[in-house]
Design a protein around this motif. Structure first.
Motif, PDB file in Angstrom:
ATOM      1  N   MET A 149      -5.724 -45.213 -36.853  1.00  0.00           N
ATOM      2  CA  MET A 149      -5.274 -45.573 -38.193  1.00  0.00           C
ATOM      3  C   MET A 149      -6.309 -46.386 -38.965  1.00  0.00           C
ATOM      4  O   MET A 149      -6.232 -46.504 -40.185  1.00  0.00           O
ATOM      5  N   GLY A 150      -7.283 -46.932 -38.268  1.00  0.00           N
ATOM      6  CA  GLY A 150      -8.363 -47.639 -38.943  1.00  0.00           C
ATOM      7  C   GLY A 150      -9.423 -46.726 -39.511  1.00  0.00           C
ATOM      8  O   GLY A 150     -10.308 -47.168 -40.251  1.00  0.00           O
ATOM      9  N   ASN A 151      -9.338 -45.433 -39.176  1.00  0.00           N
ATOM     10  CA  ASN A 151     -10.341 -44.480 -39.653  1.00  0.00           C
ATOM     11  C   ASN A 151     -10.039 -44.057 -41.097  1.00  0.00           C
ATOM     12  O   ASN A 151      -8.894 -43.767 -41.428  1.00  0.00           O
ATOM     13  N   PRO A 152     -11.051 -43.994 -41.968  1.00  0.00           N
ATOM     14  CA  PRO A 152     -10.826 -43.619 -43.369  1.00  0.00           C
ATOM     15  C   PRO A 152     -10.208 -42.236 -43.551  1.00  0.00           C
ATOM     16  O   PRO A 152      -9.460 -42.017 -44.508  1.00  0.00           O
ATOM     17  N   VAL A 153     -10.521 -41.294 -42.642  1.00  0.00           N
ATOM     18  CA  VAL A 153      -9.938 -39.952 -42.772  1.00  0.00           C
ATOM     19  C   VAL A 153      -8.430 -40.005 -42.549  1.00  0.00           C
ATOM     20  O   VAL A 153      -7.652 -39.373 -43.283  1.00  0.00           O
ATOM     21  N   SER A 154      -7.993 -40.770 -41.546  1.00  0.00           N
ATOM     22  CA  SER A 154      -6.552 -40.932 -41.321  1.00  0.00           C
ATOM     23  C   SER A 154      -5.880 -41.521 -42.548  1.00  0.00           C
ATOM     24  O   SER A 154      -4.785 -41.089 -42.951  1.00  0.00           O
ATOM     25  N   GLN A 155      -6.523 -42.486 -43.157  1.00  0.00           N
ATOM     26  CA  GLN A 155      -5.952 -43.136 -44.343  1.00  0.00           C
ATOM     27  C   GLN A 155      -5.875 -42.175 -45.527  1.00  0.00           C
ATOM     28  O   GLN A 155      -4.897 -42.182 -46.284  1.00  0.00           O
ATOM     29  N   VAL A 207      -5.971 -33.235 -49.665  1.00  0.00           N
ATOM     30  CA  VAL A 207      -7.116 -34.060 -50.061  1.00  0.00           C
ATOM     31  C   VAL A 207      -8.401 -33.236 -50.024  1.00  0.00           C
ATOM     32  O   VAL A 207      -9.398 -33.577 -50.678  1.00  0.00           O
ATOM     33  N   LEU A 208      -8.385 -32.115 -49.298  1.00  0.00           N
ATOM     34  CA  LEU A 208      -9.589 -31.305 -49.103  1.00  0.00           C
ATOM     35  C   LEU A 208      -9.899 -30.360 -50.264  1.00  0.00           C
ATOM     36  O   LEU A 208     -11.026 -29.868 -50.375  1.00  0.00           O
ATOM     37  N   MET A 209      -8.915 -30.071 -51.131  1.00  0.00           N
ATOM     38  CA  MET A 209      -9.092 -29.003 -52.115  1.00  0.00           C
ATOM     39  C   MET A 209     -10.293 -29.247 -53.027  1.00  0.00           C
ATOM     40  O   MET A 209     -11.187 -28.387 -53.161  1.00  0.00           O
ATOM     41  N   ARG A 229     -10.568 -24.115 -33.645  1.00  0.00           N
ATOM     42  CA  ARG A 229     -11.292 -24.029 -32.374  1.00  0.00           C
ATOM     43  C   ARG A 229     -12.448 -25.023 -32.413  1.00  0.00           C
ATOM     44  O   ARG A 229     -12.773 -25.670 -31.435  1.00  0.00           O
ATOM     45  N   SER A 230     -13.103 -25.084 -33.582  1.00  0.00           N
ATOM     46  CA  SER A 230     -14.118 -26.112 -33.852  1.00  0.00           C
ATOM     47  C   SER A 230     -14.055 -26.415 -35.338  1.00  0.00           C
ATOM     48  O   SER A 230     -14.341 -25.550 -36.161  1.00  0.00           O
ATOM     49  N   TYR A 231     -13.664 -27.621 -35.675  1.00  0.00           N
ATOM     50  CA  TYR A 231     -13.559 -28.010 -37.075  1.00  0.00           C
ATOM     51  C   TYR A 231     -14.867 -28.666 -37.508  1.00  0.00           C
ATOM     52  O   TYR A 231     -14.935 -29.853 -37.821  1.00  0.00           O
ATOM     53  N   SER A 232     -15.926 -27.860 -37.525  1.00  0.00           N
ATOM     54  CA  SER A 232     -17.229 -28.409 -37.885  1.00  0.00           C
ATOM     55  C   SER A 232     -17.309 -28.767 -39.368  1.00  0.00           C
ATOM     56  O   SER A 232     -18.284 -29.383 -39.807  1.00  0.00           O
ATOM     57  N   VAL A 233     -16.275 -28.411 -40.131  1.00  0.00           N
ATOM     58  CA  VAL A 233     -16.127 -28.917 -41.498  1.00  0.00           C
ATOM     59  C   VAL A 233     -16.214 -30.440 -41.507  1.00  0.00           C
ATOM     60  O   VAL A 233     -16.722 -31.053 -42.459  1.00  0.00           O
ATOM     61  N   ALA A 234     -15.725 -31.059 -40.430  1.00  0.00           N
ATOM     62  CA  ALA A 234     -15.747 -32.522 -40.343  1.00  0.00           C
ATOM     63  C   ALA A 234     -17.168 -33.056 -40.458  1.00  0.00           C
ATOM     64  O   ALA A 234     -17.396 -34.136 -41.019  1.00  0.00           O
ATOM     65  N   PHE A 235     -18.146 -32.311 -39.935  1.00  0.00           N
ATOM     66  CA  PHE A 235     -19.546 -32.711 -40.030  1.00  0.00           C
ATOM     67  C   PHE A 235     -20.149 -32.266 -41.366  1.00  0.00           C
ATOM     68  O   PHE A 235     -20.787 -33.056 -42.062  1.00  0.00           O
ATOM     69  N   ASP A 236     -19.945 -30.988 -41.697  1.00  0.00           N
ATOM     70  CA  ASP A 236     -20.592 -30.411 -42.878  1.00  0.00           C
ATOM     71  C   ASP A 236     -20.083 -30.999 -44.187  1.00  0.00           C
ATOM     72  O   ASP A 236     -20.828 -31.109 -45.158  1.00  0.00           O
ATOM     73  N   MET A 237     -18.813 -31.387 -44.239  1.00  0.00           N
ATOM     74  CA  MET A 237     -18.232 -31.823 -45.512  1.00  0.00           C
ATOM     75  C   MET A 237     -17.750 -33.271 -45.483  1.00  0.00           C
ATOM     76  O   MET A 237     -18.025 -34.046 -46.408  1.00  0.00           O
ATOM     77  N   ILE A 238     -17.029 -33.638 -44.435  1.00  0.00           N
ATOM     78  CA  ILE A 238     -16.384 -34.952 -44.414  1.00  0.00           C
ATOM     79  C   ILE A 238     -17.324 -36.055 -43.911  1.00  0.00           C
ATOM     80  O   ILE A 238     -17.200 -37.216 -44.283  1.00  0.00           O
TER      81      ILE A 238
END
Length: 625
Positions: free
Chosen positions: A234-240, A249-251, A469-478
């Motif tokens: 819950m301390g992570n900004p993505v969770s917030q 939030v991704l659109m 399977r791999s959410y590499s969006v987390a690296f490329d975008m977030i």
């Protein structure tokens, strides 16, 4: 030393009998539960080459050691079986309350086999299972089904017990049918709802008083370690951000990078993206937020359209993927209509990602037919079917989509072909290139031409085109846990995708929510797992090796089923994006760079696990099967 006891119910629908099956500690440690255990059982028990609608196909509905324990986001379950959509190993994951209540009922999972002669529903309570006639529920939507079953079990509160069911889409064996639970939650991908429909299993009620805390190896340690992990999550900004705006939030973020698939993946930017964004939803139709069982993030949006042509009662959703699939992908900017579509597709029991993609395929085919660009016989067939159906499936036509939901659920007219999914629909009309899928599974809302690591993620996903399977969006975008340049040819992305694939198999086997993993990694879950199971000597390396074992086991199931190629749709390989930050880029340039290195890292021969890696991962029993 006391170890976790993992109990399954093997339910034979052919003779309406069941028996208890216990998974020994050694096998559980090797495959954990959920997705991993389901993959192992499918390899052992589902015969090679059978039709997914054969009675020998099975559905494994499984939880994991962490499900329902009250730690962080653990309100999920996993489903595995041979997919009627892809012909390969299918699996899907869902939240809500069903997973925890299944465990509370006395079972950690269900093996569904055989076929009933008539529709049934199962009542599972405190270690016992009863078979009930569901003929009066057949043909009814998910909402009605849940209402009637709650009346029968005399528990009206939706916080007590849980129901899994299929809608008419599953009953009529639509290959894009979902397995639904708690009305709005879906184990959506790979069409496994159709397998339950074929088996005539309409619904499952679960309830019980089992106390999981009392079964743990070290309950005090578990409570302490779970609290630490919850605070970290819950301390992570993505969770917030997920708490504030949900997955929508991704659109705007995806659109800004030119990676929001638009008009059946012919563009990467939608000029009306804000109108279907989380920000706009919050301004217009949001009532409150909600989470799955025990969830602290609470990413789900509770919405209502109180009046107008798309009036919809208070319900959950839509999520980012559903909104994109019916928004930018179909050129629809009216989010009230998308809320309505989402509500109806949940009730009919569809995978919203696959449904939206299939409709965009139909819209492009219809456009081509009007331009005289289909084979003449096929052009005539399509126009006649559409005229008979009384719809106009042109871009942006909201009302046509609402009609199509019912047509497809009950397989009427053009809906009979829509129910088959995008790949088969496009092939039927002689234009396979129009369907955007990998291995038969329609793609989610990230264009790999703009977020290039997703080219590898999609192509090598065992169940077909998938972001989970791999959410590499987390690296490329977030930028979580680190930021990658989304257009860089960087070899470290190969290792990142492979490691995330292995880690995500563990997440799906524990079984926990993937939103836990922003800001956390495998080491964060070791002490919690030890406290539950007593596996005191387990290491992070062992856990990741287990993930690699499961990923390779899935691949072994798939390659034995026939032709299996790691690639992208022709459009994404060959056609470049026409605008935005990724203008001029194709999927081919990325995949040609990443895929050979990936195979080397995996120790696969052109996508097939080698004997070396099979033996290293202790999968010898599946050699030459």
């Amino acid at each position: 030393m006391r170890f976790l006891e993992f109990k399954l119910a093997r339910i034979n629908l052919s003779d309406h009998n069941w028996k208890e099956v216990k998974i020994d500690d050694k096998l559980l440690r090797k495959f954990i539960g959920g997705r991993g255990l389901g993959t192992y059982l499918a390899l052992k028990e589902i015969p090679k080459g059978i039709d997914p609608f054969d009675k020998e196909n099975k559905i494994y509905i499984l939880t994991g050691p962490l499900t329902g324990t009250g730690a962080f986001e653990t309100g999920r379950y996993h489903v595995v079986g041979k997919s009627p959509l892809t012909g390969f190993l299918g699996d899907a994951n869902s939240g809500g309350d069903f997973g925890p209540w299944l465990r509370f009922s006395g079972f950690d999972g269900l093996i569904i086999e055989g076929k009933s002669d008539y529709p049934i529903w199962l009542r599972i309570e405190d270690g016992d299972i009863k078979f009930n006639d569901a003929s009066s529920l057949w043909g009814k939507g998910v909402h009605h089904t849940e209402k009637i079953i709650r009346e029968k079990v005399k528990i009206s509160s939706e916080t007590i017990g849980s129901i899994l069911s299929i809608g008419p889409a599953g009953e009529n064996k639509s290959k894009i049918a979902a397995i639904m639970n708690d009305r709005y939650r879906a184990a959506g991908r790979t069409g496994l709802g159709a397998v339950l429909g074929d088996k005539k299993l309409k619904a499952i009620w679960v309830y019980g008083k089992r106390n999981l805390l009392k079964e743990m190896y070290d309950p005090k340690k578990f409570i302490s370690e779970a609290k630490k992990l919850t605070d970290k999550i819950m301390g992570n900004p993505v969770s917030q951000a997920l708490t504030q705006l949900g997955t929508l939030v991704l659109m705007n973020m995806t659109n800004a990078l030119g990676g929001l698939p638009t008009k059946n993946w012919t563009h990467g930017i939608y000029d009306k993206a804000f109108d279907i964004s989380g920000e706009h939803l919050a301004e217009s139709y949001l009532k409150t937020r909600k989470g799955c069982w025990g969830c602290t993030i609470q990413c789900s949006r509770v919405t209502e359209v109180p009046e107008g042509p798309y009036k919809t009662p208070i319900s959950e959703g839509p999520e980012y993927e559903s909104t994109w699939a019916h928004g930018a992908n179909l050129l629809i900017d009216d989010i009230s209509s998308i809320i309505k579509m989402n509500y109806l597709e949940n009730d009919m029991g569809f995978d919203t990602i696959s449904f939206g993609n299939t409709v965009s395929t139909l819209m492009e085919l219809y456009e081509l037919a009007k331009q005289g660009k289909l084979d003449k016989d096929k052009e005539k067939e399509l126009i006649e079917l559409i005229n008979m159906s009384g719809i106009e499936p042109s871009w942006g036509n909201k009302d046509a989509i609402i009609q199509l939901i019912y047509l497809a659920a009950y397989r009427n007219k053009i809906g009979d072909l829509v129910a088959e999914g995008a790949k088969r629909l496009a092939e039927h009309f002689g234009r396979p290139d129009v369907a955007i899928h990998v291995k038969g599974l329609e793609l989610p809302a990230y264009d790999p031409r703009a977020l290039n690591s997703m080219s590898l993620s999609y192509a090598t996903a065992n169940r077909g085109g998938c972001h989970l399977r791999s959410y590499s969006v987390a690296f490329d975008m977030i930028g979580s846990p680190e930021k990658w340049d989304p257009l860089a040819k960087d070899i470290k992305k190969v290792k990142g995708v492979k490691e995330q694939q292995d880690w995500f198999t563990i997440v799906d086997s524990l079984v926990i929510c993937k939103f836990n993993v922003f800001g956390t990694g495998p080491s964060d879950y070791l002490e919690v797992l030890k406290a539950i199971t007593g596996w005191e000597d387990m290491t992070e390396n062992e856990l990741m090796t287990t993930g690699e074992r499961i990923y390779n086991a899935e691949r072994l199931f798939d390659v034995k089923e026939g032709e299996y190629k790691d690639t992208l749709p022709k459009r994404l390989l060959e056609e470049s994006l026409p605008e935005g930050p990724a203008k001029g880029h194709t999927g081919k340039e990325w995949l040609d760079f990443f895929l050979p290195e990936y195979y080397k890292l995996r120790k696969w021969d052109n996508g097939i696990p080698t004997e070396e890696i099979i033996r290293k991962l202790d999968l010898e029993e599946f050699l030459n099967r």
